[in-house]
Design an enzyme around this catalytic site. Structure first.
Site, PDB file in Angstrom:
ATOM      1  N   GLU A 125      52.586  48.481  50.836  1.00  0.00           N
ATOM      2  CA  GLU A 125      51.315  48.872  50.216  1.00  0.00           C
ATOM      3  C   GLU A 125      50.625  50.032  50.935  1.00  0.00           C
ATOM      4  O   GLU A 125      49.404  50.025  51.079  1.00  0.00           O
ATOM      5  CB  GLU A 125      50.359  47.666  50.186  1.00  0.00           C
ATOM      6  CG  GLU A 125      50.892  46.501  49.396  1.00  0.00           C
ATOM      7  CD  GLU A 125      50.027  45.251  49.522  1.00  0.00           C
ATOM      8  OE1 GLU A 125      49.844  44.582  48.503  1.00  0.00           O
ATOM      9  OE2 GLU A 125      49.563  44.941  50.647  1.00  0.00           O
TER      10      GLU A 125
HETATM   11  C1  TNX Z   1      50.393  41.414  49.281  1.00  0.00           C
HETATM   12  S1  TNX Z   1      53.123  41.130  50.047  1.00  0.00           S
HETATM   13  C2  TNX Z   1      50.473  41.813  50.598  1.00  0.00           C
HETATM   14  C3  TNX Z   1      49.501  41.301  51.571  1.00  0.00           C
HETATM   15  C4  TNX Z   1      48.511  40.382  50.945  1.00  0.00           C
HETATM   16  C5  TNX Z   1      49.202  39.499  49.935  1.00  0.00           C
HETATM   17  C6  TNX Z   1      48.321  38.462  49.349  1.00  0.00           C
HETATM   18  C7  TNX Z   1      52.779  42.213  51.005  1.00  0.00           C
HETATM   19  C8  TNX Z   1      53.896  42.772  51.700  1.00  0.00           C
HETATM   20  N1  TNX Z   1      51.497  42.564  51.130  1.00  0.00           N
HETATM   21  O1  TNX Z   1      48.855  42.370  52.213  1.00  0.00           O
HETATM   22  O2  TNX Z   1      47.932  39.610  51.946  1.00  0.00           O
HETATM   23  O3  TNX Z   1      49.707  40.309  48.922  1.00  0.00           O
HETATM   24  O4  TNX Z   1      49.043  37.579  48.540  1.00  0.00           O
END
Ligand code: TNX
Length: 553
Positions: free
Chosen positions: A353
């Site tokens: 992300e």
């Molecule tokens: C996605 S999955 C994220 C996290 C969040 C999560 C909450 C991923 C690699 N990153 O930063 O905490 O969703 O479900």
């Protein structure tokens, strides 16, 4: 039902089946009753004789560590410890090197003895965990009213077992809400009881930096004091916190004593607002997107501001300065110090992300971060987005967090790790993200990954079906992440993880679906239900979901 003297072997077996937490399973067209073991073992065969009786006089011989592990389980479950050198028939716990694959074990139980052999210390440890699940409470002299003497037995059975995948993980996010040492140790015990062998600690994120480092002490001095919700917002927050180096070492040692490695994650180049509190010169200004405004509207909290601790739940607004050499000095310091205190082979550098880093800058950054880790003699791990980058160190492991049915592009990124020489850890978000809400469950949790997530959905998937073109040889293992935006306490962790972590453990340990009669939802729900009393005696506050026929005593 009265216990009769002189019963036949068949009657004894039936009685043992009814009372010993057995689960019916279809086998070659017949329905038979087998002792309930989770994760499902590679092979299990019910014996025809009477069960083994476990009493305070039962002798335990063999490996001292395994005997101590068993004693703790029997103490919790039955309220007594078996004797060393007692008078009655016994339990023997042995390591027989070369007797099977790494981490494998064998259990043979008859009326006279229990013999557990492991191919190595981990295998013996897992054999003892299985034995703990086999211990059943039968009421001597009739019903199960208060005050009656309980009789404890282990049903006659032969089990041969070995893991399907080498890496079986649980991830705990200690950044969104900090979780102290005792909670982490408790989670290690719980995970190890399901034969998981890796604890992935998500140590840093926008909301906090949770590991003290001598080379960069400002990180915990300036960026560990708060958490999601602050420490006051309607009771949602906690004050924050961090692990000292000694505390981290204590976690590593505790995990090792339960045959688990620790995989530390320092998330970058995104998820790094906290770095900017300590080193403003390394961090870009926050990028506020429409998506962020939506999250702020839905969940509350402030917009992120440079130099101010972030207490919201949005993602994707922060980035390290990927074009600045000082950033790579920082990366080298952080992973250099972590490598020195982490005996396990893996260092995780995040990579998820990074929505405010350009694709080009992201690719350069993750390639360099992976090389820094590989040069330290460690194996880099990254979330699947990093698969887009050319130039990743060729050993890099990818962690897939897409859906059970992979979207276009996501599969390709995941496959790139395998094409590059690495493997995948599978964490399908709509199945084994333990922070997704339950249907008809507590208020805790999020829903973005097709949530709420039932136990049936957490269970009903096959690892080799997730990423097209990837079979077992490309899969290092399976890991269940628990993100903690809404998860503040040890009790919250238990509720969200149990029983769904058991579903993840079965995907990681047990034979493929279709390769075993036990690998069905119908079998799993019965077997997991039979663990209710054991989990309760271990202090696990599982979610008593109505999807599961819980056994009570
Ligand atoms: C996605 S999955 C994220 C996290 C969040 C999560 C909450 C991923 C690699 N990153 O930063 O905490 O969703 O479900």
């Amino acid at each position: 039902m009265k216990r009769r003297r002189g019963r036949t072997a068949a009657a004894a077996l039936l009685a043992a089946s009814l009372l010993a937490g057995c689960a019916p399973v279809a086998q070659n067209g017949d329905t038979v009753s087998l002792p309930a073991v989770v994760p499902a073992p590679a092979s299990i065969e019910a014996g025809s004789g009477a069960p083994f009786r476990l009493t305070p006089d039962t002798t335990v011989t063999g490996e001292a560590d395994a005997a101590a592990t068993l004693a703790a389980i029997v103490e919790a479950r039955a309220g007594f410890t078996p004797a060393k050198g007692g008078r009655e028939s016994g339990i023997d716990l042995r390591i027989v090197p070369g007797s099977g694959a790494p981490e494998s074990y064998r259990i043979a139980v008859d009326e006279a003895s229990v013999v557990v052999t492991g191919a190595d210390a981990a295998g013996l440890f897992y054999g003892v965990q299985t034995l703990g699940q086999l211990i059943a409470r039968n009421s001597a002299g009739g019903g199960q009213q208060e005050g009656e003497d309980a009789e404890w037995t282990v049903p006659a059975v032969t089990i041969e077992d070995a893991p399907r995948f080498a890496y079986r993980g649980a991830m705990l996010d200690v950044a969104r809400h900090f979780h102290p040492l005792e909670t982490v140790k408790g989670y290690i015990d719980r995970a190890a009881s399901l034969k998981l062998n890796a604890l992935h600690l998500h140590l840093t994120d926008d909301q906090g930096w949770r590991i003290q480092l001598d080379s960069r002490p400002e990180l915990t001095e300036r960026a560990s004091g708060t958490s999601v919700g602050g420490d006051s917002t309607e009771g949602q927050g906690t004050p924050g916190g961090f692990f000292t180096k000694a505390g981290y070492r204590e976690i590593v040692e505790y995990a090792a004593s339960r045959h688990m490695i620790v995989v530390p994650e320092i998330d970058m180049p995104g998820h790094t607002h906290a770095v900017g509190l300590a080193y403003p010169e390394l961090a870009e200004e926050p990028t506020i997107s429409d998506h962020m405004r939506e999250i702020i509207r839905d969940y509350g909290g402030e917009e992120p501001r440079p130099g101010v601790p972030y207490e919201g739940m949005a993602v994707g607004f922060s980035s390290l300065k990927t074009r600045d050499e000082a950033t790579y000095d920082f990366v080298a310091d952080v992973f250099g110090e972590l490598a020195a205190m982490t005996p396990g082979p893996y260092l995780h550098f995040g990579g998820d992300e990074s929505l405010s880093t350009t694709d080009e800058d992201f690719a350069v950054f993750v390639a360099r971060a992976s090389e820094i880790i590989a040069d330290l003699g460690k194996t880099p791990v990254a979330w699947h987005e990093a698969g887009a980058a050319a130039g990743l160190a060729d050993t890099t492991i990818g962690q897939y967090w897409g859906y059970l049915t992979a979207q276009e592009g996501v599969s390709a990124r995941a496959r790139a790790f395998v094409d590059n020489g690495g493997q995948l850890i599978l964490s399908p978000a709509d199945a084994i993200y333990l922070d997704m809400k339950y249907p008809n469950g507590p208020e805790l949790g999020l829903t973005w990954a097709n949530g709420p997530t039932s136990i049936e959905r957490a269970y009903t998937w096959e690892p080799s079906d997730i990423v097209d073109g990837i079979d077992d040889s490309g899969i290092l293992g399976v890991e269940a992440p628990l993100w903690t935006e809404t998860i503040r306490t040890a009790a919250d962790i238990d509720t969200m993880a149990f029983p769904r972590a058991a579903a993840a453990a079965e995907a990681a340990w047990s034979p493929a679906t279709g390769a075993s009669d036990l690998r069905t939802w119908a079998s799993f729900r019965e077997r997991v239900g039979a663990l209710g009393p054991l989990w309760t005696s271990m202090g696990i506050g599982f979610h008593p979901s109505d999807e599961i026929p819980w056994v009570t005593e």
